[in-house]
Write an enzyme that holds these catalytic residues in place. Structure first.
Site, PDB file in Angstrom:
ATOM      1  N   THR A 297       2.006  68.474  -6.505  1.00 29.68           N
ATOM      2  CA  THR A 297       2.182  68.731  -7.929  1.00 29.68           C
ATOM      3  C   THR A 297       3.633  68.448  -8.329  1.00 29.68           C
ATOM      4  OG1 THR A 297       2.567  71.063  -7.415  1.00 29.68           O
ATOM      5  CG2 THR A 297       0.319  70.430  -8.024  1.00 29.68           C
ATOM      6  N   TYR A 298       3.902  68.556  -9.615  1.00 31.26           N
ATOM      7  CA  TYR A 298       5.227  68.211 -10.144  1.00 31.26           C
ATOM      8  C   TYR A 298       6.307  69.007  -9.434  1.00 31.26           C
ATOM      9  CZ  TYR A 298       8.730  66.879 -13.613  1.00 31.26           C
ATOM     10  OH  TYR A 298       9.836  66.366 -14.241  1.00 31.26           O
ATOM     11  N   MET A 299       7.371  68.298  -9.033  1.00 31.98           N
ATOM     12  CA  MET A 299       8.364  68.903  -8.130  1.00 31.98           C
ATOM     13  C   MET A 299       9.548  69.529  -8.851  1.00 31.98           C
ATOM     14  SD  MET A 299       8.560  65.556  -8.509  1.00 31.98           S
ATOM     15  CE  MET A 299       9.800  64.529  -9.274  1.00 31.98           C
TER      16      MET A 299
END
Length: 203
Positions: A58-60
């Protein structure tokens, strides 16, 4: 003069926020912040397995340790199958961020926890593999049972050469049940990506 033994429980750490991922990658993988985020970006953008790019994490960039309900369910199912019921808490573990933290994105986790690090080893570059393994382990560990230890405290009395009495204290602990430590042990090299099979059996 006294001997006291009691059970001590240690709960798993929450899933990764950006800051925590950078800290752990530096400590466990010796990666700089820049290198960590470059590899995380590649994992987020994804790899082409023949059907177009598939994002692996997922978005980091996130301040939230929250996991989506479907991610929790999938992780708990994997724990049940891979480790056994004794490694799975009765209820999901829920994590909340600090007051005022941005919660637009959930914690950094695998997009599909069934993609184990070992299954991706041949497809990832070494740094990508090690970082993915770290994220995968932390995500699985955060939904596992607490580790249990027997902690013993011993107090002894002694007479010093000057005639004064002194008390000395020593503590030690023995691991009785690894719980989440079966997946994510502090100081362990995350490149050893695949967890112990049948971890619910005795050594």
């Amino acid at each position: 003069t006294s001997l006291d033994t009691r059970e001590k429980r240690r709960n798993p750490p929450p899933p990764f926020t950006t800051a925590k991922l950078q800290q752990e990658a530096a400590q466990k993988l010796r990666m700089s912040v820049t290198r960590t985020m470059q590899n995380a970006q590649r994992l987020y953008e994804g790899l082409d397995f023949g059907e177009g790019p598939i994002g692996l994490i997922t978005y980091m960039r996130t301040d939230s340790p929250r996991l989506a309900p479907e991610a929790i369910d999938a992780t708990r199912a994997l724990i049940q199958k891979r480790y056994g019921a004794e490694y799975l808490p009765d209820k999901p573990r829920l994590y909340k961020g600090k007051a005022g933290a941005q919660d637009a994105h959930e914690a950094i986790r695998p997009t599909d926890v069934s993609r184990t690090p070992e299954s991706l080893r041949a497809r990832l570059e070494p740094d990508q593999f090690r970082l993915y393994a770290l994220i995968w382990r932390r995500t699985v560990a955060c939904q596992m049972e607490a580790a249990r230890f027997d902690e013993t405290k011993v107090e002894t009395a002694a007479m010093l050469p000057n005639g004064e009495a002194a008390t000395f204290e020593a503590k030690g602990e023995v691991e009785r049940f690894p719980g989440w430590l079966a997946v994510y042990r502090s100081g362990q090299d995350a490149s050893a990506a695949e967890p112990i099979e049948n971890a619910n059996t005795e050594d």
